[in-house]
Design a protein around this motif. Sequence first.
Motif, PDB file in Angstrom:
ATOM      1  N   LEU A   1    -140.090 -59.590 -34.445  1.00 53.92           N
ATOM      2  CA  LEU A   1    -139.086 -58.539 -34.562  1.00 53.92           C
ATOM      3  C   LEU A   1    -139.088 -57.919 -35.955  1.00 53.92           C
ATOM      4  N   VAL A   2    -139.179 -58.757 -36.977  1.00 50.87           N
ATOM      5  CA  VAL A   2    -139.222 -58.229 -38.346  1.00 50.87           C
ATOM      6  C   VAL A   2    -140.465 -57.370 -38.545  1.00 50.87           C
TER       7      VAL A   2
ATOM      8  N   ARG B   1    -132.650 -49.799 -50.638  1.00 50.38           N
ATOM      9  CA  ARG B   1    -132.030 -51.100 -50.374  1.00 50.38           C
ATOM     10  C   ARG B   1    -132.463 -51.650 -49.023  1.00 50.38           C
ATOM     11  N   PHE B   2    -132.569 -50.798 -47.989  1.00 46.25           N
ATOM     12  CA  PHE B   2    -132.969 -51.250 -46.662  1.00 46.25           C
ATOM     13  C   PHE B   2    -134.379 -51.824 -46.662  1.00 46.25           C
ATOM     14  N   VAL B   3    -135.311 -51.115 -47.314  1.00 46.36           N
ATOM     15  CA  VAL B   3    -136.689 -51.615 -47.385  1.00 46.36           C
ATOM     16  C   VAL B   3    -136.743 -52.925 -48.146  1.00 46.36           C
ATOM     17  N   THR B   4    -135.961 -53.030 -49.217  1.00 44.46           N
ATOM     18  CA  THR B   4    -135.936 -54.275 -49.982  1.00 44.46           C
ATOM     19  C   THR B   4    -135.430 -55.433 -49.134  1.00 44.46           C
ATOM     20  N   MET B   5    -134.388 -55.196 -48.323  1.00 44.26           N
ATOM     21  CA  MET B   5    -133.870 -56.248 -47.449  1.00 44.26           C
ATOM     22  C   MET B   5    -134.889 -56.654 -46.392  1.00 44.26           C
ATOM     23  N   LEU B   6    -135.607 -55.682 -45.817  1.00 40.24           N
ATOM     24  CA  LEU B   6    -136.622 -56.014 -44.816  1.00 40.24           C
ATOM     25  C   LEU B   6    -137.729 -56.862 -45.411  1.00 40.24           C
TER      26      LEU B   6
ATOM     27  N   PRO C   1    -144.553 -77.540 -29.267  1.00 36.35           N
ATOM     28  CA  PRO C   1    -144.123 -77.148 -27.920  1.00 36.35           C
ATOM     29  C   PRO C   1    -143.887 -75.645 -27.849  1.00 36.35           C
ATOM     30  N   THR C   2    -143.913 -75.109 -26.639  1.00 41.82           N
ATOM     31  CA  THR C   2    -143.771 -73.662 -26.455  1.00 41.82           C
ATOM     32  C   THR C   2    -142.476 -73.139 -27.059  1.00 41.82           C
ATOM     33  N   TRP C   3    -141.371 -73.872 -26.874  1.00 43.72           N
ATOM     34  CA  TRP C   3    -140.087 -73.382 -27.375  1.00 43.72           C
ATOM     35  C   TRP C   3    -140.102 -73.231 -28.887  1.00 43.72           C
ATOM     36  N   ALA C   4    -140.826 -74.116 -29.598  1.00 40.45           N
ATOM     37  CA  ALA C   4    -140.860 -74.020 -31.058  1.00 40.45           C
ATOM     38  C   ALA C   4    -141.602 -72.767 -31.498  1.00 40.45           C
ATOM     39  N   TRP C   5    -142.699 -72.454 -30.800  1.00 39.16           N
ATOM     40  CA  TRP C   5    -143.412 -71.210 -31.122  1.00 39.16           C
ATOM     41  C   TRP C   5    -142.513 -70.001 -30.878  1.00 39.16           C
ATOM     42  N   LEU C   6    -141.718 -70.038 -29.821  1.00 37.18           N
ATOM     43  CA  LEU C   6    -140.835 -68.907 -29.532  1.00 37.18           C
ATOM     44  C   LEU C   6    -139.748 -68.767 -30.598  1.00 37.18           C
ATOM     45  N   VAL C   7    -139.173 -69.904 -31.018  1.00 40.69           N
ATOM     46  CA  VAL C   7    -138.098 -69.852 -32.016  1.00 40.69           C
ATOM     47  C   VAL C   7    -138.591 -69.249 -33.321  1.00 40.69           C
ATOM     48  N   VAL C   8    -139.793 -69.613 -33.735  1.00 38.87           N
ATOM     49  CA  VAL C   8    -140.326 -69.090 -34.995  1.00 38.87           C
ATOM     50  C   VAL C   8    -140.994 -67.740 -34.792  1.00 38.87           C
ATOM     51  N   GLY C   9    -141.690 -67.574 -33.681  1.00 37.35           N
ATOM     52  CA  GLY C   9    -142.494 -66.367 -33.498  1.00 37.35           C
ATOM     53  C   GLY C   9    -141.697 -65.121 -33.189  1.00 37.35           C
ATOM     54  N   ILE C  10    -140.624 -65.248 -32.374  1.00 31.73           N
ATOM     55  CA  ILE C  10    -139.866 -64.049 -31.993  1.00 31.73           C
ATOM     56  C   ILE C  10    -139.208 -63.376 -33.196  1.00 31.73           C
ATOM     57  N   PRO C  11    -138.507 -64.109 -34.099  1.00 32.23           N
ATOM     58  CA  PRO C  11    -137.958 -63.428 -35.287  1.00 32.23           C
ATOM     59  C   PRO C  11    -139.032 -62.783 -36.155  1.00 32.23           C
ATOM     60  N   LEU C  12    -140.151 -63.472 -36.338  1.00 33.27           N
ATOM     61  CA  LEU C  12    -141.229 -62.880 -37.136  1.00 33.27           C
ATOM     62  C   LEU C  12    -141.760 -61.611 -36.481  1.00 33.27           C
TER      63      LEU C  12
END
Length: 496
Positions: free
Chosen positions: A440-441, A41-46, A427-438
């Motif tokens: 981390l995953v 289940r954990f791998v499926t959620m990731l 803008p830099t902030w937009a790259w950070l908002v999208v890039g940091i979660p990606l």
Amino acid sequence: MNDQQLTTLFAESDLSGQPDLPPDYLPGLLTKARRSARQRRFVTMLVAAAAVLVVLGLTVVIRPHATGLPPAGRTPGTPTIPDRIAPYSRLTSDVSASPPGRALMIYEYGNGELFNEWQSLALSADGDVYRQLGAVADGRQWLLSPDGRTVILAESRRATSALTLLDLTTAKVREVPLPGPMGVVLLAVSADGRKVAYSTAPLPDDMSAGNSIEFQNAQLGKLSIVDLSTGEIMAVPDFQPVVAAAFAPDGQRLAFQAKRKIWIMTLGGRLETPVDVPEGWGMAPQNAWSVDGTRLATTQWRTELGQTRDDTTLSVYVVDSWYGYGVVDLATGRHRKINADTDTFLGWRDRDHTIVFTPSGADNGGDEIAEVTLDSGTRTSLARFDAGKSCELGTQTCQTYRLTVAAGLLPDLTARPAGTPHRGPWPTWAWLVVGIPLLLVALIIAFAVPRIRRARRRRAQAPPTQLPPTQFPSTQQPPTQLPPTPEPPTPHPSAE
């Protein structure tokens, strides 16, 4: 097989005569089964979370406002204006990251109903290219050169010691020093973009209001002209306060308004005949002189009272463009009001046509840029601003302020259907908002997947647990044991 099924299986099996299972065998088996299910289940959620983030990222990337910009160095053609001005977008890039080329206009766009959300924007004259002026314009007033290539900036809330020039084609910034820190109000820029007229006054004691410098100069401002290429400054100290100015098309003369009087002066300092206008009228700011040099645009002014540092009461001259504009003929002195009370004058297309800005007045967006025929008063809409709620997280309509046009581009201006807005790189902030979660995953997956694989590999290589042999298959019930048949009784001897 779940816990209940396992319990039923072992309960129904006849294990009499068989070795007993280890005491912890069943709990251990159930623990391993649950651990395996949780890992799956954990791998499926990731994997699902990564897929969702990638899809969202791709969705934002392919949206129109995130597309790239055509090369800024292309040869400019006929200046154009889209019939619809693009809505507010937080993904609009700065000039410093991607220059837009020559601009048709610069303007402030946004809303402050719930919280301040404003952008200082430049719209290209050669396409649907939008850019933020960026930090260089924060807290500053501006002029746009007639060719649309340079933004001239001065401080609005503190002393100005140098004019800042922002090149919209290269994003380069340079400064032109002034004699000393002072309160400056920008008035006009010459047709060739070399000279700037501005007024100066001492800084007011109270700087709490956002327009303190403008208010002070409307009482005490003195005229100066600076050559941007040489830094040479010509002061005109004999008139006070100077509140508006406009250069002649030939660049040899300057019209300026001191109090309520309009004067024309050569750039050599010689005064010509003053221009008379009706009471309550004065020069329109910045681009008042017509392209053929025969007319001046006018607007209404009002007078207020203000206090100087020594508590002297002086008149403050304030433009009141909400009451329309007019035109004065320099040869005949004839003045007439144009029948358009809500229009703000922007510039001249030719001797008989003006370009105006009309705010909606209903706080619901839909501001308009239009062309007006002076003789008939006919209006032709050129562009409308977005009327949707794109400001303040989609809760408010956007408002337009401090709109300034490149006056030299107006004679050839052509209206066209709006295309896809080009907002430039994120803008830099937009790259950070999208890039940091990606990121981390991706790190979680990179850390977790190898561990799960190793655990599975160890379990596969381990010898299988030997269950005690059973007499009967697990899927069959043991045969029913019948009681032994009793033997017949032996006859008694007496019965014989």
